[in-house]
Write a protein that holds these residues in place. Structure first.
Motif, PDB file in Angstrom:
ATOM      1  N   UNK A  33       0.794  -1.246   0.000  1.00  0.00           N
ATOM      2  CA  UNK A  33       0.000   0.000   0.000  1.00  0.00           C
ATOM      3  C   UNK A  33       0.832   1.305   0.000  1.00  0.00           C
ATOM      4  N   UNK A  34       1.883   1.401   0.836  1.00  0.00           N
ATOM      5  CA  UNK A  34       2.645   2.656   0.772  1.00  0.00           C
ATOM      6  C   UNK A  34       3.395   2.851  -0.562  1.00  0.00           C
ATOM      7  N   UNK A  35       3.745   1.754  -1.241  1.00  0.00           N
ATOM      8  CA  UNK A  35       4.353   1.888  -2.577  1.00  0.00           C
ATOM      9  C   UNK A  35       3.292   2.386  -3.566  1.00  0.00           C
ATOM     10  N   UNK A  36       2.077   1.950  -3.351  1.00  0.00           N
ATOM     11  CA  UNK A  36       0.968   2.308  -4.227  1.00  0.00           C
ATOM     12  C   UNK A  36       0.573   3.774  -4.074  1.00  0.00           C
ATOM     13  N   UNK A  37       0.631   4.246  -2.844  1.00  0.00           N
ATOM     14  CA  UNK A  37       0.215   5.629  -2.594  1.00  0.00           C
ATOM     15  C   UNK A  37       1.301   6.632  -2.934  1.00  0.00           C
ATOM     16  N   UNK A  38       2.530   6.158  -3.104  1.00  0.00           N
ATOM     17  CA  UNK A  38       3.627   7.072  -3.370  1.00  0.00           C
ATOM     18  C   UNK A  38       4.362   7.504  -2.109  1.00  0.00           C
ATOM     19  N   UNK A  39       3.868   7.029  -0.958  1.00  0.00           N
ATOM     20  CA  UNK A  39       4.533   7.363   0.305  1.00  0.00           C
ATOM     21  C   UNK A  39       5.948   6.783   0.313  1.00  0.00           C
ATOM     22  N   UNK A  40       6.084   5.606  -0.294  1.00  0.00           N
ATOM     23  CA  UNK A  40       7.379   4.917  -0.327  1.00  0.00           C
ATOM     24  C   UNK A  40       7.861   4.752  -1.773  1.00  0.00           C
ATOM     25  N   UNK A  41       9.166   4.967  -1.974  1.00  0.00           N
ATOM     26  CA  UNK A  41       9.795   4.599  -3.252  1.00  0.00           C
ATOM     27  C   UNK A  41      10.738   3.426  -3.006  1.00  0.00           C
ATOM     28  N   UNK A  42      11.101   2.733  -4.084  1.00  0.00           N
ATOM     29  CA  UNK A  42      11.895   1.517  -3.925  1.00  0.00           C
ATOM     30  C   UNK A  42      13.270   1.655  -4.578  1.00  0.00           C
ATOM     31  N   UNK A  43      14.235   0.920  -4.062  1.00  0.00           N
ATOM     32  CA  UNK A  43      15.542   0.809  -4.718  1.00  0.00           C
ATOM     33  C   UNK A  43      15.863  -0.668  -4.924  1.00  0.00           C
ATOM     34  N   UNK A  44      16.853  -0.913  -5.755  1.00  0.00           N
ATOM     35  CA  UNK A  44      17.302  -2.269  -6.034  1.00  0.00           C
ATOM     36  C   UNK A  44      18.804  -2.285  -5.743  1.00  0.00           C
ATOM     37  N   UNK A  45      19.189  -2.954  -4.653  1.00  0.00           N
ATOM     38  CA  UNK A  45      20.585  -2.893  -4.203  1.00  0.00           C
ATOM     39  C   UNK A  45      21.312  -4.194  -4.530  1.00  0.00           C
ATOM     40  N   UNK A  46      21.996  -4.215  -5.684  1.00  0.00           N
ATOM     41  CA  UNK A  46      22.723  -5.407  -6.117  1.00  0.00           C
ATOM     42  C   UNK A  46      24.227  -5.182  -6.101  1.00  0.00           C
ATOM     43  N   UNK A  47      24.653  -4.207  -6.919  1.00  0.00           N
ATOM     44  CA  UNK A  47      26.058  -4.046  -7.249  1.00  0.00           C
ATOM     45  C   UNK A  47      26.908  -3.676  -6.034  1.00  0.00           C
ATOM     46  N   UNK A  48      28.117  -4.247  -6.035  1.00  0.00           N
ATOM     47  CA  UNK A  48      29.111  -3.890  -5.018  1.00  0.00           C
ATOM     48  C   UNK A  48      30.419  -3.573  -5.729  1.00  0.00           C
ATOM     49  N   UNK A  49      31.373  -2.955  -5.042  1.00  0.00           N
ATOM     50  CA  UNK A  49      32.617  -2.571  -5.725  1.00  0.00           C
ATOM     51  C   UNK A  49      33.265  -3.738  -6.484  1.00  0.00           C
ATOM     52  N   UNK A  50      33.232  -4.942  -5.915  1.00  0.00           N
ATOM     53  CA  UNK A  50      33.859  -6.073  -6.602  1.00  0.00           C
ATOM     54  C   UNK A  50      32.870  -6.919  -7.378  1.00  0.00           C
ATOM     55  N   UNK A  51      31.600  -6.577  -7.327  1.00  0.00           N
ATOM     56  CA  UNK A  51      30.572  -7.423  -7.939  1.00  0.00           C
ATOM     57  C   UNK A  51      29.679  -6.587  -8.843  1.00  0.00           C
TER      58      UNK A  51
END
Lengths: 511, 511
Positions: A145-163
């Motif tokens: 619900x908070x993603x739907x209302x715009x209260x929350x935004x999302x990130x995708x945390x994959x990459x690392x300095x060596x990866x």
């Protein structure tokens, strides 16, 4: 400079008539046109005007918090209030429950208007889809619900300095704790890792739960705020200085025992993350299309106005009266229209369901072709403007800088080429593609598709027999693109009359 | 970031062995290597370190005067004191009287180290050549020595707001006055129109002496200082905000009854200007080569260091162990080495004298191929670095931005393609090229050159018969490039053993 104009007629033509959305039972073309028109007006009037100032001002990191450029928070508020984040979310979570095809319209328009802002806000649909698929009922109820209302935004945390491309090297660690899990480690290149648009941010973090390579990776939901309301132990340690996308904060992040909860099964984080990434990849293809379309719009307008040289009768003519300029304008237009058709084809297949092997096959092809279309379109557009194209004033240089990243992120194009050649093409997804092209040939008989298919099959055979198919990957991708484009142009020629400007579509097909 | 390293071994190999400078009576290869080595050390140690800070700081226009970035004035002083501007100037004017081939070495190295500074200082040899050819003895005596000593730098003032590729639209006006001529009008896109490096600036200005289109244009020498020592009526009205080359001030200039003297004949300004432009074009080709070589250097170093992914035995490998990365690195290397060979071929022919028709033919081909090689090389190099390539830190993004202009200025590439297809190829210069390729085929028999030549001849025939050859111009240029490259790679294969790293050269030829 030419204000942004959403290519809404081209988009609707492509979706409805080229990619075949019109044939879907769930599709309401009139309603889609209405929604698309609303979003186009919003994008043209409010989002696009921030693109240039955002590029000039950039983001700032102060006292550990990221500030977006002036005006971005206000326009994001309007975006949320108008309900745009909720379009494709199921109604039970407060969404509008529209099909995914609507997203193909708004996402392209958004990227054309302001790629930076689109990036910071654009991971929400992928996050929702991931939670819907892998989350518990409780997680769905709390996070969607908070993603739907715009209260929350999302990130995708994959990459690392060596990866980077090789995620088996991820070292960020997740350990069980009293409150669930605790994440410690460093992530880099995180778009929108912090911002001052939404009240809250939900980080989807890939972290290591055991040493077992790829199988030791799990996916976590890590909100910026702990359950007790305090700030979670997630710090922005820097934002990167980039060639473009200055209004999109690319964050280096430190997780220092951050509170998180597992989503999906332990050790199956990569599969879960790919749900999000595949969504992001379809979006990236549309970013490429959006840049090519924007370049086409700017260059065409300029070439129609600028008088230079003389025609055969000695009278002054505009730039678009020159054969070479016409060639370039047509080429940019073909890149945008052709790329969009390929993207939309994949979107319609996804919406239809059932042929997931063909979708798997088309996803990397769309990503590679469309991102190259964006780069090539921006390059040609700049060439049409000549010296003026190199100036900041005409804005093509921002397109040129912004679009460059699309061939790199969400899987560098070379990785997609390798996946196609070594994993997809030799097996069932390759069969699915061959069947698709055969069906296209049956509907639109012609030597172009026929020859392309014959050559493609021979190359596929070579691939299957090669000791190391990755050596052939680049050439094979180009050939697959050519084969697919042959089908796409045959389809477009077939339905050109449905476009408001049929002559233009026919001219593009004729090349 | 990888410090600039001048590709001096590649340059000497290319000049001496590929382009055949070794066969010229006037050429002293050892001496050239010594001079090249000195300049490379100067460029690496003093010029290149200013490239990044210059890009970040940019130029400023204050109170009508342009300030270059910090340190540029000092390094220019050293450049002048060490005698670099005087290399190719005849001894009677205070120069060192070396042949033009030396310039091919220093110019490429200079552009690789700092394209912006090279641009601001790089028009001197072309100005000297123009004055030598068209000036009176008095003009030579007054203007050449200060250009030789570095006291004066030169500009080339052609473009106007309405007159870009089409110079017949030049409106800047020259009228006879008591002291010679008086120039009034506006010029744009003037590189180094003002700067604080040299004591004086000599503007070479194309202005209108009658209304008779191209035939009404004359060339003028317009110094920044009048004969009475006062400042001439030349004002910088703005400097442009560009995508790159921030340390090269691109000036908009107003001439308001500026004192000037005619050089060459009245009404023959374009021919005189082309002496300068042809020199500038050869330099632009080398700029493209320099950018491709720089991209190759940065990307190769990165790929050799960065561990990512695993080899067939499961052990971690560096990026350059991946087929796709090797393909890209080889391609960048081929762009640099192939482009350089084409450029050097033209330089050696110029130095030999005698085959001016072939030189005329090769000049646009080298300009187009080498500038595209720079762009493509930078693009591929950035792709090798992935996300890091998009950051300012690794510097490839500056190469990417800076090199983009080379396909636009000194005649947009499309103009060169048209000139080749409509004027050069159908006539004697086309014959000269055919004869050149036939001779190459005789020396290096092989199907690659043979097939390329057969196809090229067929296309030329088509061109000669076409009602409008300009429609075929783009494709014909690409085909000409392919034909020339076939010759160049055959030559390189033949002399690969003369390179300090023969294996690398053979690998490049093998593709």
């Amino acid at each position: 400079m030419k204000p942004f104009q959403a290519p809404i007629e081209d988009i609707l033509f492509s979706l409805n008539h080229v990619a075949g959305a019109n044939g879907l039972a769930t599709w309401d073309a009139e309603f889609a046109a209405e929604i698309g028109g609303h979003f186009a007006a919003f994008a043209e009037g409010e989002i696009a005007p921030l693109d240039e100032p955002g590029d000039l001002q950039g983001c700032r990191l102060e006292n550990g918090r990221v500030s977006m450029p002036d005006g971005f928070a206000e326009v994001y508020r309007a975006y949320a209030e108008q309900g745009w984040p909720s379009l494709t979310v199921p109604e039970e979570y407060g969404g509008q429950g529209m099909g995914g095809l609507i997203h193909a319209i708004t996402s392209e328009v958004f990227s054309g208007a302001n790629h930076s802002l689109q990036m910071v806000t654009g991971l929400v649909p992928g996050a929702v889809r991931t939670i819907l698929r892998f989350g518990t009922d409780d997680q769905k109820a709390r996070y969607i619900p908070p993603l739907t209302s715009g209260e929350t935004l999302a990130t995708m945390c994959l990459t690392e300095p060596g990866a980077g491309s090789d995620l088996s090297r991820v070292r960020c660690k997740a350990e069980p704790s009293k409150k669930g899990w605790s994440i410690t480690g460093e992530k880099i290149f995180i778009s929108g890792g912090d911002q001052d648009l939404s009240e809250r941010i939900l980080h989807l973090v890939l972290a290591r739960t055991s040493d077992d390579g790829i199988k030791g990776l799990s996916l976590f939901l890590c909100p910026c705020t702990r359950t007790d309301g305090s700030r979670n132990s997630v710090t922005i340690t820097r934002i990167e200085e980039k060639m473009g996308l200055h209004a999109s904060p690319t964050c280096q992040m430190a997780f220092d025992g951050a509170e998180a909860e597992l989503i999906g099964e332990e050790g199956k984080g990569l599969a879960a993350m790919f749900t999000m990434m595949n969504h992001a990849r379809a979006d990236v293809a549309l970013q490429g299309v959006a840049h090519a379309a924007r370049a086409c719009d700017i260059a065409s307008a300029y070439a129609a106005e600028r008088t230079q040289g003389r025609g055969p009768d000695g009278a002054p003519i505009t730039l678009d009266g020159h054969a070479d300029v016409r060639r370039m304008l047509t080429e940019i237009d073909r890149l945008a229209v052709g790329g969009r058709a390929i993207s939309h084809l994949a979107f319609v297949l996804m919406e239809q369901g059932g042929n997931s092997e063909l979708v798997d096959f088309l996803t990397p092809v769309a990503k590679v072709f469309c991102t190259e279309a964006g780069m090539r379109g921006a390059e040609l557009g700049m060439q049409v403007l000549g010296g003026y194209g190199y100036l900041k004033e005409y804005r093509l240089e921002q397109t040129y800088r912004d679009c460059r990243i699309t061939a790199i992120y969400e899987g560098a194009n070379g990785i997609h080429e390798r996946v196609l050649a070594t994993r997809l093409a030799p097996g069932h997804p390759g069969d699915a593609f061959a069947a698709f092209v055969e069906a296209e040939l049956a509907s639109h008989p012609g030597t172009r598709i026929e020859n392309a298919l014959t050559e493609w099959k021979a190359s596929r055979q070579q691939l299957q027999e090669a000791p190391d198919a990755s050596i052939l990957a680049h050439g094979f991708m180009q050939q697959t693109i050519d084969t697919l484009l042959a089908c796409v142009w045959a389809r477009i020629a077939w339905v050109a009359d449905e476009h408001p400007n049929p002559a233009r579509m026919k001219r593009l097909c004729d090349r």
